[in-house]
Structures are given as structure tokens and as C-alpha cells.
Design a protein around this motif. Sequence first.
Motif, PDB file in Angstrom:
ATOM      1  N   GLY A 116       7.775  10.965  -2.626  1.00  0.00           N
ATOM      2  CA  GLY A 116       6.350  11.070  -2.882  1.00  0.00           C
ATOM      3  C   GLY A 116       5.773   9.711  -3.238  1.00  0.00           C
ATOM      4  O   GLY A 116       6.486   8.821  -3.688  1.00  0.00           O
ATOM      5  N   ASN A 117       4.473   9.567  -3.047  1.00  0.00           N
ATOM      6  CA  ASN A 117       3.832   8.278  -3.278  1.00  0.00           C
ATOM      7  C   ASN A 117       3.238   8.201  -4.680  1.00  0.00           C
ATOM      8  O   ASN A 117       2.521   9.095  -5.115  1.00  0.00           O
ATOM      9  CB  ASN A 117       2.737   8.058  -2.238  1.00  0.00           C
ATOM     10  CG  ASN A 117       3.298   7.966  -0.832  1.00  0.00           C
ATOM     11  OD1 ASN A 117       4.415   7.499  -0.656  1.00  0.00           O
ATOM     12  ND2 ASN A 117       2.537   8.417   0.150  1.00  0.00           N
ATOM     13  N   ILE A 118       3.554   7.133  -5.357  1.00  0.00           N
ATOM     14  CA  ILE A 118       3.015   6.863  -6.683  1.00  0.00           C
ATOM     15  C   ILE A 118       2.037   5.710  -6.539  1.00  0.00           C
ATOM     16  O   ILE A 118       2.389   4.658  -6.003  1.00  0.00           O
ATOM     17  CB  ILE A 118       4.140   6.508  -7.671  1.00  0.00           C
ATOM     18  CG1 ILE A 118       5.096   7.700  -7.812  1.00  0.00           C
ATOM     19  CG2 ILE A 118       3.573   6.104  -9.020  1.00  0.00           C
ATOM     20  CD1 ILE A 118       6.382   7.376  -8.533  1.00  0.00           C
ATOM     21  N   SER A 119       0.817   5.896  -6.987  1.00  0.00           N
ATOM     22  CA  SER A 119      -0.213   4.904  -6.744  1.00  0.00           C
ATOM     23  C   SER A 119      -0.024   3.661  -7.605  1.00  0.00           C
ATOM     24  O   SER A 119       0.666   3.678  -8.633  1.00  0.00           O
ATOM     25  CB  SER A 119      -1.601   5.507  -6.993  1.00  0.00           C
ATOM     26  OG  SER A 119      -1.759   5.835  -8.359  1.00  0.00           O
ATOM     27  N   HIS A 152      -0.722   0.706 -10.211  1.00  0.00           N
ATOM     28  CA  HIS A 152      -1.176   0.656 -11.604  1.00  0.00           C
ATOM     29  C   HIS A 152      -0.736   1.865 -12.417  1.00  0.00           C
ATOM     30  O   HIS A 152      -1.185   2.027 -13.558  1.00  0.00           O
ATOM     31  CB  HIS A 152      -2.694   0.460 -11.695  1.00  0.00           C
ATOM     32  CG  HIS A 152      -3.142  -0.913 -11.283  1.00  0.00           C
ATOM     33  ND1 HIS A 152      -4.164  -1.582 -11.923  1.00  0.00           N
ATOM     34  CD2 HIS A 152      -2.721  -1.755 -10.314  1.00  0.00           C
ATOM     35  CE1 HIS A 152      -4.347  -2.761 -11.349  1.00  0.00           C
ATOM     36  NE2 HIS A 152      -3.470  -2.879 -10.366  1.00  0.00           N
ATOM     37  N   GLN A 153       0.105   2.717 -11.873  1.00  0.00           N
ATOM     38  CA  GLN A 153       0.704   3.767 -12.691  1.00  0.00           C
ATOM     39  C   GLN A 153       1.900   3.205 -13.448  1.00  0.00           C
ATOM     40  O   GLN A 153       2.567   2.269 -12.996  1.00  0.00           O
ATOM     41  CB  GLN A 153       1.166   4.945 -11.822  1.00  0.00           C
ATOM     42  CG  GLN A 153       0.045   5.841 -11.359  1.00  0.00           C
ATOM     43  CD  GLN A 153       0.556   7.181 -10.864  1.00  0.00           C
ATOM     44  OE1 GLN A 153       1.495   7.737 -11.414  1.00  0.00           O
ATOM     45  NE2 GLN A 153      -0.073   7.707  -9.831  1.00  0.00           N
ATOM     46  N   ASN A 154       2.208   3.809 -14.593  1.00  0.00           N
ATOM     47  CA  ASN A 154       3.282   3.261 -15.440  1.00  0.00           C
ATOM     48  C   ASN A 154       4.680   3.596 -14.934  1.00  0.00           C
ATOM     49  O   ASN A 154       5.670   3.222 -15.564  1.00  0.00           O
ATOM     50  CB  ASN A 154       3.115   3.719 -16.892  1.00  0.00           C
ATOM     51  CG  ASN A 154       3.164   5.236 -17.051  1.00  0.00           C
ATOM     52  OD1 ASN A 154       3.476   5.962 -16.114  1.00  0.00           O
ATOM     53  ND2 ASN A 154       2.845   5.704 -18.250  1.00  0.00           N
ATOM     54  N   ILE A 155       4.769   4.276 -13.788  1.00  0.00           N
ATOM     55  CA  ILE A 155       6.072   4.527 -13.186  1.00  0.00           C
ATOM     56  C   ILE A 155       6.150   3.933 -11.780  1.00  0.00           C
ATOM     57  O   ILE A 155       7.073   4.227 -11.018  1.00  0.00           O
ATOM     58  CB  ILE A 155       6.405   6.037 -13.125  1.00  0.00           C
ATOM     59  CG1 ILE A 155       5.308   6.802 -12.374  1.00  0.00           C
ATOM     60  CG2 ILE A 155       6.600   6.601 -14.530  1.00  0.00           C
ATOM     61  CD1 ILE A 155       5.654   8.264 -12.122  1.00  0.00           C
ATOM     62  N   TYR A 156       5.193   3.066 -11.435  1.00  0.00           N
ATOM     63  CA  TYR A 156       5.205   2.492 -10.086  1.00  0.00           C
ATOM     64  C   TYR A 156       6.352   1.494  -9.927  1.00  0.00           C
ATOM     65  O   TYR A 156       6.656   0.716 -10.833  1.00  0.00           O
ATOM     66  CB  TYR A 156       3.890   1.778  -9.776  1.00  0.00           C
ATOM     67  CG  TYR A 156       3.887   1.217  -8.371  1.00  0.00           C
ATOM     68  CD1 TYR A 156       3.735   2.055  -7.280  1.00  0.00           C
ATOM     69  CD2 TYR A 156       4.097  -0.140  -8.142  1.00  0.00           C
ATOM     70  CE1 TYR A 156       3.778   1.568  -5.987  1.00  0.00           C
ATOM     71  CE2 TYR A 156       4.143  -0.634  -6.856  1.00  0.00           C
ATOM     72  CZ  TYR A 156       3.988   0.214  -5.784  1.00  0.00           C
ATOM     73  OH  TYR A 156       4.044  -0.277  -4.501  1.00  0.00           O
ATOM     74  N   ASP A 157       6.972   1.523  -8.747  1.00  0.00           N
ATOM     75  CA  ASP A 157       8.024   0.565  -8.423  1.00  0.00           C
ATOM     76  C   ASP A 157       7.929   0.231  -6.949  1.00  0.00           C
ATOM     77  O   ASP A 157       7.838   1.122  -6.106  1.00  0.00           O
ATOM     78  CB  ASP A 157       9.409   1.148  -8.756  1.00  0.00           C
ATOM     79  CG  ASP A 157      10.512   0.102  -8.652  1.00  0.00           C
ATOM     80  OD1 ASP A 157      10.250  -1.074  -8.960  1.00  0.00           O
ATOM     81  OD2 ASP A 157      11.642   0.467  -8.276  1.00  0.00           O
ATOM     82  N   ALA A 209       0.845  -1.197   0.000  1.00  0.00           N
ATOM     83  CA  ALA A 209       0.000   0.000   0.000  1.00  0.00           C
ATOM     84  C   ALA A 209       0.879   1.246   0.000  1.00  0.00           C
ATOM     85  O   ALA A 209       1.350   1.676   1.056  1.00  0.00           O
ATOM     86  CB  ALA A 209      -0.915   0.004   1.216  1.00  0.00           C
ATOM     87  N   PRO A 210       1.116   1.873  -1.161  1.00  0.00           N
ATOM     88  CA  PRO A 210       1.940   3.081  -1.210  1.00  0.00           C
ATOM     89  C   PRO A 210       1.304   4.285  -0.539  1.00  0.00           C
ATOM     90  O   PRO A 210       1.983   5.289  -0.314  1.00  0.00           O
ATOM     91  CB  PRO A 210       2.126   3.316  -2.715  1.00  0.00           C
ATOM     92  CG  PRO A 210       0.998   2.599  -3.371  1.00  0.00           C
ATOM     93  CD  PRO A 210       0.702   1.424  -2.508  1.00  0.00           C
TER      94      PRO A 210
END
Length: 382
Positions: A349-352, A354-359, A157-158
Motif C-alpha cells: 500500500g502507498n504511504i503518502s 510527510h507521514q511519520n511512517i514514510y520510507d 511520488a508514492p
Amino acid sequence: MDFKEQLTAWRHYLHQHPETAFEEKTAPQLVAEQMRAWGIQVEEGIGKTGVVGTLRCGNGGDCIGIRADMDALNITERSCHDHISLYPGKMHGCGHDGHTVMLLGAAKLLADRKNFNGTVRFIFQPAEEPGRGAQAMIDDGLFERFPMDEIYGLHNAPFLPAGTLSTRVGGMATSEDDFSFTITGKGGHASSPHEGNDPLASFAEIYLALQTIVSRNAPPMRPVVISCTEIETDGAHNAIPTTVTVRGDARTTTPEDQQLVENRMRDIVEGICRMNHAQCSFAYTHEFFPTVNDAGCVQYAVRAAQAVVGEKRTFGNGEPLMGSEDFAAFLKHVPGCFLILGTGKEKSGNISLHQNIYDFNDDVLTTGAEFWAELVRIRLEA
């Protein structure tokens, strides 16, 4: 390399080699090879591409399952880190690479420590994203071939601080139900609406009325979400359509609310169309069950979480997820508990999901592995 470095190396390797539902080869091969090397009994091809590892210690008769999902998403990655996906159009945008590695790490810890008395099943599930993998493993005899008393799972959970663990008794994640309905009226020229029967007018009434299910029919302490997400007509900018087709989904946290939404939605759609002398067809399908945690299993999970991350970072009555989880299908067969592990990155910062930059946040890999190992130790106390 040390334990954290090894987990990180495995995670980066899986991130570079993402495979989607029922196409998983890299992750199943990695976990099977490693577990066999540690003396864990391994069965492959469960539910097409799933893997189950079995580790016994002592003479205890209890058995629990701990599960991770392995599949990726059909998304083109746009990240700039050095372990970016090597497969165009596919990426681990939901962190299942991290889930797989945390469970694999737990298998290593438990194989080394052997500090429990009973049997643990390491369940590596395919095809979670489309909600098909759990049922495929069940249909392949998961619970008959690998009996277990309880089952546990988690998701990253980001949106929560890294290293926190949250769960709750009862509804933990929602069902996902898909619906569609087609309204048939009588089209005509946009300048002469009185000569036809505008199906968009009926839809406008339906759209607003559907939200009364949330505000006036569902219990206010149990979340319900109903979303119309697609609208298609056979009209034009100067022509009133004859048909309107609407699609969307509904989310609930209990089977009772799931049935309530389906019944009320059908009544509203058919009732408004009948009132407006329009024809309609209505379809409603259950894609994901609600994820409903067992109270006893939650107690064990909370104890393990507190031992690993501390009481202040453990939330035993956390907020439910409004997303859906294929793990719910397992809970139809045995009691269990689903948790969320915070992976938020404060500095970047938090990236949600299913984003194309999530890691996935590598800093919590050891946390997850240690949590699983501690849960097994507590649940199967020697």
C-alpha cells in the motif's frame, strides 16, 4: 556489494541520520567524500551546507546541472524497519534521502562510464522543505561559480507506480503563497449582535467569495487552490469577537495566476470589509515560485526516461503537482525540467509523503541513478 546494494546501504545510512534545513552534515560529508574518491571536483559549503560536484569529459562546451535535495523533516518517526531515524523529532519523511542517493549513484556511473562530452554539475541542495536552500545557493554564487546551461531535478511520488517517470511542459509544480488578514469589527454579547459589528459575518462572506477566484477568475484548465487553514478570534462562546485573524495558503501553476490570486484576494477581503463597515489588514507573501518546465528540456528528459523505463512507463504530459518545490528558484535563472519518479509499493500500500511512517522505496534507486546518467549521456552526446 553490487550497485543496488551500495545505493541501498547509503540510503539506509542517511535515513538513520536525518538533518533538517541548513543543519545537514551527514549527507554533504558522504557525497563529498564519495565524489572525490571517484575523481570528481567537489566544492562544499555552497549556500551554507550545499555541495556541488563537477565532472568534465571530452571537449564539449555544454554544461548541465542535475540536482537533489538533502534535508529532512521535523517529525518523529514511527516506523518499524531496521533503519529508523536515530534522531528524535527528525526523519526523512519526504524521501530526500533517496533523492540524494540516486544523484550520488549517477555520479558514480558517469565517473566510471565517461560516455558524454561536456560538463555535468551534481548539485546537492540543503533546506528544500522551508523553500530557502535554492536561494541560499544562488545567493552564494551558484550560477556564477558553476555556470550551466540547463538544470534538472526530480521528486519521488508514492502515488504513482514504482519506476514510472512523469513530467510536462509548463507548470509542473505550484507556487505556495501564504496569506493572512485580520478583520476588526465591534464585539459584544452573543445575545445582542445588532449592537456590534460581527467580524465573523464578514469572514463568512469572504470565505465563500475567495472560491470564486478559482471558479470564475482563473482559467479553468489551470489549477488553483485557495485554502483558509487557521482562524483566531478574541471572542468566547457567549461573546461576539472584535477581531478575527485568518491564515492560509494559495497554490497556482503559473506566475500569471499567482498574481491574479493575490490581486483578487486583496480586492475581495478589502471590498467585503468596506461594505460591512469593518476594518481590515491584509498580507500576502510568495514562499515558493511555480515550477515551470522548459519545452526543450522536457524533450531531453522524456527521451532519457523512455530509454530507461520504456515508453509505456514514461508520461511526457503528466498531471502537475499541487505541492510546491524549491527547485523553481533555479528555473528563474536557467531553463530546466522537473520530473516525478513513481515509488508506489503495490503489495504494502502507498504511504503518502510527510507521514511519520514514510520510507523511500529502495527498488527505484537504480532506476533514478540510471535515469540521471542517461539524461547526461543524451544531453551531452559524445
